[in-house]
Scaffold this motif. Structure first.
Motif, mmCIF file in Angstrom:
data_model
loop_
_atom_site.group_PDB
_atom_site.id
_atom_site.type_symbol
_atom_site.label_atom_id
_atom_site.label_comp_id
_atom_site.label_asym_id
_atom_site.label_seq_id
_atom_site.Cartn_x
_atom_site.Cartn_y
_atom_site.Cartn_z
ATOM 1 N N GLU A 102 -19.009 -11.448 23.945
ATOM 2 C CA GLU A 102 -18.192 -10.042 23.943
ATOM 3 C C GLU A 102 -18.695 -9.534 24.998
ATOM 4 N N THR A 103 -19.776 -9.395 25.641
ATOM 5 C CA THR A 103 -20.208 -8.644 26.783
ATOM 6 C C THR A 103 -20.816 -9.447 27.987
ATOM 7 N N GLY A 166 -12.327 -5.226 11.539
ATOM 8 C CA GLY A 166 -13.352 -5.732 12.438
ATOM 9 C C GLY A 166 -13.547 -4.779 13.708
ATOM 10 N N THR A 167 -14.022 -5.573 14.640
ATOM 11 C CA THR A 167 -14.573 -4.588 15.861
ATOM 12 C C THR A 167 -13.411 -5.151 17.108
ATOM 13 N N HIS A 168 -13.820 -4.430 18.194
ATOM 14 C CA HIS A 168 -13.214 -4.773 19.351
ATOM 15 C C HIS A 168 -12.899 -6.417 19.595
ATOM 16 N N PHE A 169 -13.961 -6.924 19.336
ATOM 17 C CA PHE A 169 -14.064 -8.415 19.412
ATOM 18 C C PHE A 169 -13.083 -9.042 18.808
ATOM 19 N N ASP A 170 -12.757 -8.590 17.477
ATOM 20 C CA ASP A 170 -11.795 -9.162 16.707
ATOM 21 C C ASP A 170 -10.225 -8.938 17.082
ATOM 22 N N GLY A 171 -10.028 -8.300 17.945
ATOM 23 C CA GLY A 171 -8.664 -7.605 18.228
ATOM 24 C C GLY A 171 -7.967 -8.246 19.348
ATOM 25 N N ALA A 172 -6.698 -7.844 19.808
ATOM 26 C CA ALA A 172 -5.646 -8.671 20.493
ATOM 27 C C ALA A 172 -6.287 -8.567 21.950
ATOM 28 N N TRP A 173 -6.766 -7.731 22.525
ATOM 29 C CA TRP A 173 -7.329 -7.757 23.872
ATOM 30 C C TRP A 173 -8.357 -8.766 24.092
ATOM 31 N N THR A 201 -1.198 -0.134 17.127
ATOM 32 C CA THR A 201 0.070 0.116 16.699
ATOM 33 C C THR A 201 0.405 0.089 15.302
ATOM 34 N N ARG A 202 -0.214 -0.616 14.654
ATOM 35 C CA ARG A 202 0.076 -0.911 13.160
ATOM 36 C C ARG A 202 -0.821 0.112 12.372
ATOM 37 N N LYS A 203 -0.586 0.748 11.586
ATOM 38 C CA LYS A 203 -1.367 1.997 10.907
ATOM 39 C C LYS A 203 -2.161 1.346 10.018
ATOM 40 N N LEU A 204 -2.320 -0.047 9.426
ATOM 41 C CA LEU A 204 -2.858 -0.611 8.679
ATOM 42 C C LEU A 204 -4.252 -1.367 9.483
ATOM 43 N N SER A 205 -4.013 -1.467 10.685
ATOM 44 C CA SER A 205 -4.924 -2.083 11.371
ATOM 45 C C SER A 205 -6.119 -1.463 11.965
ATOM 46 N N GLU A 206 -7.336 -1.802 11.911
ATOM 47 C CA GLU A 206 -8.365 -1.128 12.438
ATOM 48 C C GLU A 206 -8.560 -1.590 13.950
ATOM 49 N N THR A 207 -8.261 -2.784 14.376
ATOM 50 C CA THR A 207 -8.436 -3.408 15.495
ATOM 51 C C THR A 207 -7.314 -3.180 16.565
ATOM 52 N N ASP A 208 -7.365 -3.439 17.933
ATOM 53 C CA ASP A 208 -6.339 -3.295 18.667
ATOM 54 C C ASP A 208 -5.470 -4.539 18.608
ATOM 55 N N ASP A 209 -3.852 -3.688 18.609
ATOM 56 C CA ASP A 209 -2.909 -4.963 18.259
ATOM 57 C C ASP A 209 -1.902 -4.849 19.519
ATOM 58 N N TYR A 210 -2.102 -3.977 20.385
ATOM 59 C CA TYR A 210 -1.098 -3.747 21.641
ATOM 60 C C TYR A 210 -2.043 -3.516 22.912
ATOM 61 N N PHE A 211 -1.673 -4.233 24.006
ATOM 62 C CA PHE A 211 -2.218 -3.822 25.247
ATOM 63 C C PHE A 211 -1.048 -4.090 26.419
ATOM 64 N N SER A 212 -1.573 -3.460 27.406
ATOM 65 C CA SER A 212 -0.675 -3.562 28.607
ATOM 66 C C SER A 212 -1.760 -3.315 29.851
ATOM 67 N N VAL A 213 -2.003 -4.218 30.473
ATOM 68 C CA VAL A 213 -3.251 -4.025 31.541
ATOM 69 C C VAL A 213 -2.863 -4.787 32.776
ATOM 70 N N ASN A 214 -3.042 -3.786 33.771
ATOM 71 C CA ASN A 214 -2.496 -3.990 35.245
ATOM 72 C C ASN A 214 -3.666 -4.409 35.944
ATOM 73 N N PHE A 215 -3.887 -5.792 36.743
ATOM 74 C CA PHE A 215 -4.777 -6.069 37.453
ATOM 75 C C PHE A 215 -4.206 -5.820 38.780
ATOM 76 N N THR A 223 0.341 -7.912 35.616
ATOM 77 C CA THR A 223 0.268 -7.481 34.343
ATOM 78 C C THR A 223 0.167 -8.286 33.250
ATOM 79 N N VAL A 224 -0.803 -8.194 32.341
ATOM 80 C CA VAL A 224 -0.999 -8.981 30.889
ATOM 81 C C VAL A 224 -0.588 -7.825 29.926
ATOM 82 N N ALA A 225 0.416 -8.404 28.950
ATOM 83 C CA ALA A 225 0.719 -7.494 27.868
ATOM 84 C C ALA A 225 0.855 -8.322 26.589
ATOM 85 N N ALA A 226 0.500 -7.603 25.519
ATOM 86 C CA ALA A 226 0.881 -8.320 24.106
ATOM 87 C C ALA A 226 1.099 -7.255 23.247
#
Length: 338
Positions: A102-103, A166-173, A201-215, A223-226
């Motif tokens: 994770e770190t 879960g935590t950030h470690f369990d999310g889409a990113w 973006t899903r109201k029931l989700s505690e963890t991130d489920d969307y990202f758009s990240v520019n390198f 760009t990596v996106a999901a």
């Protein structure tokens, strides 16, 4: 030919889908031991035992077995750090599933232990051998696109009810982003800057489920996106260059075949049909507009094992360097440290 003895820590879906089927097609590996908390749970255990694999529930059985050349960690991600550390301190070479840890501090510690003890340590970045990624690398290398200006890779699903706790470690990113981040860093190195948009973006989700990240690189944006809410998916890859564009709509087929029980070594395994080939549009030196369909290069996740073998037996550099390991984990962790 020297044969390496492998041990696995973990015997769930990932071990039996993304690891063992590929090892079975290679004669230079022997599956010597498997440690799992629950014996007799999977039907694959019977076949492996018949071929000499020893099953047990204690990781010390691996550490104390001096014949083991490589240990593959395929536990849930939250156990990667402690398990890999225990194995490295026990003197074992380690290949660990991803996300590795994770770190950045955890990654640095494990890399340091491996370096100080002259041990092999690397994440299982099998997506470097996705057919679509290999094809993108080929298109870049041919020079058809000229100077690459913009590259985007998407990983889209439509799972509106598949909420996660879960935590950030369990999310889409961390879960999806680790593949795509490694792909970009393997192509272009460590970026000068990273711009993050990571959300739930899903109201029931505690963890991130969307990202758009520019390198951000000199003269290039990668760009990596999901998203988990794409009823109609983006193209998997879009590349823009000074002379042309390449678009590949579909993902590698290995995972789809594995999910329905089609295994490596089967004729046609992981192959694209012609209708799934990427489209290259470019202008030649005479200014003519050319459109080509680029046959997909065959993917093979087992090539990670081939690379490990070459490193351990013949001393070639690791597929994923220590610098790349740290760059990937740093990029993932910094997405939540802004």
């Amino acid at each position: 030919m020297k044969k390496l003895n492998i041990a696995y820590v973990g015997f769930g879906k990932s071990t039996n889908r993304y690891h063992i089927p590929y090892v079975k097609t290679r004669e230079n590996f022997n599956i010597s031991r498997i440690v799992t908390p629950h014996l007799g749970k999977r039907p694959e255990e019977v076949e492996l035992k018949a071929n000499g694999t020893i099953f047990s529930t204690n990781i010390d059985d691996i550490i104390n077995d001096k014949s083991i050349d490589l240990v593959v960690v395929v536990t849930p991600a939250k156990f990667h750090y402690e398990t890999a550390k225990q194995l490295l301190l026990g003197g074992k070479n380690v290949l660990c599933d991803k996300p590795l840890v994770e770190t950045l501090a955890q990654a640095e510690e494990l890399v340091k232990i491996a370096q100080e003890n002259n041990l092999f340590f690397m994440p299982f970045q099998n997506r470097r051998f996705d057919s679509d990624f290999l094809t993108v690398k080929h298109v870049i290398d041919t020079g058809y696109l000229g100077e690459l200006i913009d590259i985007t890779v998407n990983m889209d699903h439509f799972r509106p009810q598949d909420a996660r706790e879960g935590t950030h470690f369990d999310g889409a990113w961390y879960g999806h982003g680790v593949h795509m981040t490694d792909q970009m860093i393997s192509l272009f190195g460590k970026p000068e800057d990273i711009q993050y948009d990571i959300r739930s973006t899903r109201k029931l989700s505690e963890t991130d489920d969307y990202f758009s990240v520019n390198f951000i690189y000199p003269n290039l944006r990668a760009t990596v996106a999901a998203t988990e809410l794409a009823a109609l998916a983006h193209p998997k890859w879009i590349l823009y260059g000074s002379r042309g564009t390449f678009i590949k709509m579909d993902v590698d087929q290995q995972e789809n075949d594995l999910k329905v029980g089609i295994m490596p070594g089967t004729e046609g395994f992981g192959q694209d049909s012609a209708q799934d080939f990427g489209t290259l549009t470019y202008y030649n030196g005479n200014g003519d507009r050319i459109v080509k369909h680029i046959p997909t290069i065959q993917g093979d996740y087992g090539r990670v094992y081939d690379s490990v073998y070459e490193t351990l037996v013949n001393g070639i550099p690791k597929l994923v360097s220590d610098e790349q390991i740290l760059a990937v984990i740093s990029a993932l962790e910094n997405g939540f440290n802004l």
